[in-house]
Design a protein around this motif. Structure first.
Motif, PDB file in Angstrom:
ATOM      1  N   GLU A   1      44.659  26.125  54.843  1.00 42.84           N
ATOM      2  CA  GLU A   1      44.055  25.262  55.850  1.00 42.84           C
ATOM      3  C   GLU A   1      43.418  24.030  55.206  1.00 42.84           C
ATOM      4  O   GLU A   1      43.540  22.911  55.714  1.00 42.84           O
ATOM      5  N   LEU A   2      42.726  24.232  54.086  1.00 41.19           N
ATOM      6  CA  LEU A   2      42.061  23.127  53.403  1.00 41.19           C
ATOM      7  C   LEU A   2      43.066  22.121  52.837  1.00 41.19           C
ATOM      8  O   LEU A   2      42.840  20.912  52.882  1.00 41.19           O
ATOM      9  N   LEU A   3      44.175  22.622  52.300  1.00 45.55           N
ATOM     10  CA  LEU A   3      45.168  21.747  51.672  1.00 45.55           C
ATOM     11  C   LEU A   3      46.258  21.295  52.636  1.00 45.55           C
ATOM     12  O   LEU A   3      47.143  20.539  52.243  1.00 45.55           O
ATOM     13  N   ASP A   4      46.217  21.783  53.878  1.00 45.47           N
ATOM     14  CA  ASP A   4      47.194  21.425  54.907  1.00 45.47           C
ATOM     15  C   ASP A   4      48.621  21.796  54.492  1.00 45.47           C
ATOM     16  O   ASP A   4      49.551  21.009  54.621  1.00 45.47           O
ATOM     17  N   VAL A   5      48.759  23.006  53.951  1.00 44.40           N
ATOM     18  CA  VAL A   5      50.068  23.578  53.634  1.00 44.40           C
ATOM     19  C   VAL A   5      50.092  24.997  54.184  1.00 44.40           C
ATOM     20  O   VAL A   5      49.093  25.493  54.703  1.00 44.40           O
ATOM     21  N   SER A   6      51.216  25.670  54.030  1.00 42.91           N
ATOM     22  CA  SER A   6      51.305  27.044  54.538  1.00 42.91           C
ATOM     23  C   SER A   6      50.710  28.022  53.532  1.00 42.91           C
ATOM     24  O   SER A   6      50.607  27.735  52.332  1.00 42.91           O
ATOM     25  N   ALA A   7      50.352  29.203  54.009  1.00 42.92           N
ATOM     26  CA  ALA A   7      49.804  30.249  53.132  1.00 42.92           C
ATOM     27  C   ALA A   7      50.880  30.711  52.150  1.00 42.92           C
ATOM     28  O   ALA A   7      50.573  31.060  51.008  1.00 42.92           O
ATOM     29  N   ARG A   8      52.130  30.710  52.583  1.00 41.56           N
ATOM     30  CA  ARG A   8      53.235  31.095  51.693  1.00 41.56           C
ATOM     31  C   ARG A   8      53.344  30.116  50.527  1.00 41.56           C
ATOM     32  O   ARG A   8      53.626  30.508  49.401  1.00 41.56           O
ATOM     33  N   ARG A   9      53.110  28.824  50.778  1.00 41.88           N
ATOM     34  CA  ARG A   9      53.149  27.823  49.719  1.00 41.88           C
ATOM     35  C   ARG A   9      52.030  28.063  48.713  1.00 41.88           C
ATOM     36  O   ARG A   9      52.231  27.934  47.500  1.00 41.88           O
ATOM     37  N   ILE A  10      50.849  28.459  49.186  1.00 43.40           N
ATOM     38  CA  ILE A  10      49.738  28.769  48.280  1.00 43.40           C
ATOM     39  C   ILE A  10      50.102  29.961  47.399  1.00 43.40           C
ATOM     40  O   ILE A  10      49.863  29.949  46.194  1.00 43.40           O
ATOM     41  N   ARG A  11      50.704  30.996  47.997  1.00 39.48           N
ATOM     42  CA  ARG A  11      51.110  32.164  47.204  1.00 39.48           C
ATOM     43  C   ARG A  11      52.178  31.792  46.175  1.00 39.48           C
ATOM     44  O   ARG A  11      52.177  32.299  45.051  1.00 39.48           O
ATOM     45  N   LYS A  12      53.068  30.866  46.517  1.00 40.94           N
ATOM     46  CA  LYS A  12      54.089  30.420  45.564  1.00 40.94           C
ATOM     47  C   LYS A  12      53.441  29.636  44.422  1.00 40.94           C
ATOM     48  O   LYS A  12      53.827  29.791  43.264  1.00 40.94           O
ATOM     49  N   LEU A  13      52.444  28.793  44.740  1.00 38.08           N
ATOM     50  CA  LEU A  13      51.727  28.057  43.698  1.00 38.08           C
ATOM     51  C   LEU A  13      50.979  29.010  42.771  1.00 38.08           C
ATOM     52  O   LEU A  13      50.909  28.781  41.556  1.00 38.08           O
ATOM     53  N   ILE A  14      50.418  30.081  43.335  1.00 34.79           N
ATOM     54  CA  ILE A  14      49.731  31.082  42.519  1.00 34.79           C
ATOM     55  C   ILE A  14      50.730  31.756  41.594  1.00 34.79           C
ATOM     56  O   ILE A  14      50.466  31.967  40.404  1.00 34.79           O
ATOM     57  N   ALA A  15      51.915  32.084  42.118  1.00 37.42           N
ATOM     58  CA  ALA A  15      52.952  32.733  41.302  1.00 37.42           C
ATOM     59  C   ALA A  15      53.420  31.821  40.173  1.00 37.42           C
ATOM     60  O   ALA A  15      53.792  32.290  39.092  1.00 37.42           O
ATOM     61  N   GLN A  16      53.412  30.524  40.399  1.00 37.20           N
ATOM     62  CA  GLN A  16      53.801  29.560  39.367  1.00 37.20           C
ATOM     63  C   GLN A  16      52.668  29.294  38.375  1.00 37.20           C
ATOM     64  O   GLN A  16      52.866  28.605  37.378  1.00 37.20           O
ATOM     65  N   GLY A  17      51.464  29.828  38.662  1.00 38.04           N
ATOM     66  CA  GLY A  17      50.324  29.629  37.771  1.00 38.04           C
ATOM     67  C   GLY A  17      49.674  28.266  37.927  1.00 38.04           C
ATOM     68  O   GLY A  17      49.004  27.800  37.004  1.00 38.04           O
ATOM     69  N   ARG A  18      49.841  27.615  39.061  1.00 38.15           N
ATOM     70  CA  ARG A  18      49.311  26.273  39.262  1.00 38.15           C
ATOM     71  C   ARG A  18      47.960  26.252  39.972  1.00 38.15           C
ATOM     72  O   ARG A  18      47.345  25.194  40.092  1.00 38.15           O
ATOM     73  N   VAL A  19      47.466  27.399  40.469  1.00 38.06           N
ATOM     74  CA  VAL A  19      46.146  27.474  41.101  1.00 38.06           C
ATOM     75  C   VAL A  19      45.174  27.997  40.047  1.00 38.06           C
ATOM     76  O   VAL A  19      45.291  29.127  39.583  1.00 38.06           O
ATOM     77  N   HIS A  20      44.203  27.167  39.658  1.00 37.83           N
ATOM     78  CA  HIS A  20      43.272  27.496  38.585  1.00 37.83           C
ATOM     79  C   HIS A  20      42.304  28.597  39.014  1.00 37.83           C
ATOM     80  O   HIS A  20      41.659  28.496  40.062  1.00 37.83           O
ATOM     81  N   GLY A  21      42.216  29.664  38.208  1.00 34.23           N
ATOM     82  CA  GLY A  21      41.226  30.718  38.412  1.00 34.23           C
ATOM     83  C   GLY A  21      41.552  31.708  39.510  1.00 34.23           C
ATOM     84  O   GLY A  21      40.693  32.524  39.869  1.00 34.23           O
ATOM     85  N   ALA A  22      42.755  31.690  40.082  1.00 34.10           N
ATOM     86  CA  ALA A  22      43.092  32.632  41.155  1.00 34.10           C
ATOM     87  C   ALA A  22      43.347  34.022  40.560  1.00 34.10           C
ATOM     88  O   ALA A  22      44.008  34.146  39.532  1.00 34.10           O
ATOM     89  N   TYR A  23      42.805  35.058  41.219  1.00 34.98           N
ATOM     90  CA  TYR A  23      43.056  36.433  40.782  1.00 34.98           C
ATOM     91  C   TYR A  23      43.113  37.327  42.008  1.00 34.98           C
ATOM     92  O   TYR A  23      42.659  36.961  43.089  1.00 34.98           O
ATOM     93  N   LYS A  24      43.691  38.511  41.805  1.00 42.29           N
ATOM     94  CA  LYS A  24      43.913  39.412  42.924  1.00 42.29           C
ATOM     95  C   LYS A  24      42.878  40.540  42.892  1.00 42.29           C
ATOM     96  O   LYS A  24      42.647  41.154  41.861  1.00 42.29           O
ATOM     97  N   ILE A  25      42.277  40.799  44.068  1.00 42.78           N
ATOM     98  CA  ILE A  25      41.359  41.920  44.229  1.00 42.78           C
ATOM     99  C   ILE A  25      42.016  42.852  45.241  1.00 42.78           C
ATOM    100  O   ILE A  25      42.078  42.524  46.428  1.00 42.78           O
TER     101      ILE A  25
END
Length: 178
Positions: A9-33
């Motif tokens: 919502e903040l970046l005006d993209v889809s949630a799937r795109r955020i998950r793809k960016l996380i998989a590519q290692g492009r989101v700084h500090g993201a981790y899974k709980i």
């Protein structure tokens, strides 16, 4: 910490795109709980590193307005056509379209340019008006239409004839007065 839905919502993209960016290692500090991603924010937004490959984004690119060039065709000044009217000498070049007219209104700011040593590339004019606003052309026509009405209006440029090899290097006998 926010999740993928809030980051999307903040970046005006889809949630799937955020998950793809996380998989590519492009989101700084993201981790899974458990089964949920936790994304840290800086100034309220997640930090995304830019990619070094692929096409550059085009959605934020602003298209530059077209430059319009207006000049006078000296060959057409004062030339009468077969029907008795004068040929329109004002040439307006807008987006690869060349229109001739006797009256042009320029609604916005323009610049008058004189450059004798570097004439305009597309028309060869040394004096022209440049504007980014769309000129209003009244009773416009193309150069082809002008030539169709009167083909003798503008003389075609002819190449100078080359001198033949005859006569060069020959001596001509001239009588000498005594």
């Amino acid at each position: 910490m926010i999740g993928t839905t809030k980051a999307a919502e903040l970046l005006d993209v889809s949630a799937r795109r955020i998950r793809k960016l996380i998989a590519q290692g492009r989101v700084h500090g993201a981790y899974k709980i458990g089964g949920v991603w936790a994304i840290p924010t800086v100034n309220g937004y997640p930090q995304i590193s830019t990619a070094s490959r692929g096409p550059k984004p085009t959605w934020k690119r602003v298209k530059a307005p077209a430059e319009n060039i207006i000049h006078i065709n000296r060959q057409l000044i004062g030339k009468k056509m077969d029907d008795g009217t004068y040929a329109p000498p004002i040439a307006v070049k807008c987006r690869n379209k060349n229109t001739y007219s006797s009256r042009v209104v320029i609604p916005g700011p323009c610049v008058l340019i004189y450059d004798f040593e570097n004439p305009q590339k597309n028309c060869g004019a040394t004096v022209c008006l440049k504007t980014f606003s769309e000129p209003e052309i009244q009773d416009g026509c193309t150069f082809r239409e002008i030539m169709d009405k009167n083909p003798r209006l503008v003389k075609p440029k002819t190449k100078p004839k080359k001198a033949s090899g005859k006569g060069f290097g020959k001596k001509v006998n001239t009588p000498v007065a005594a």
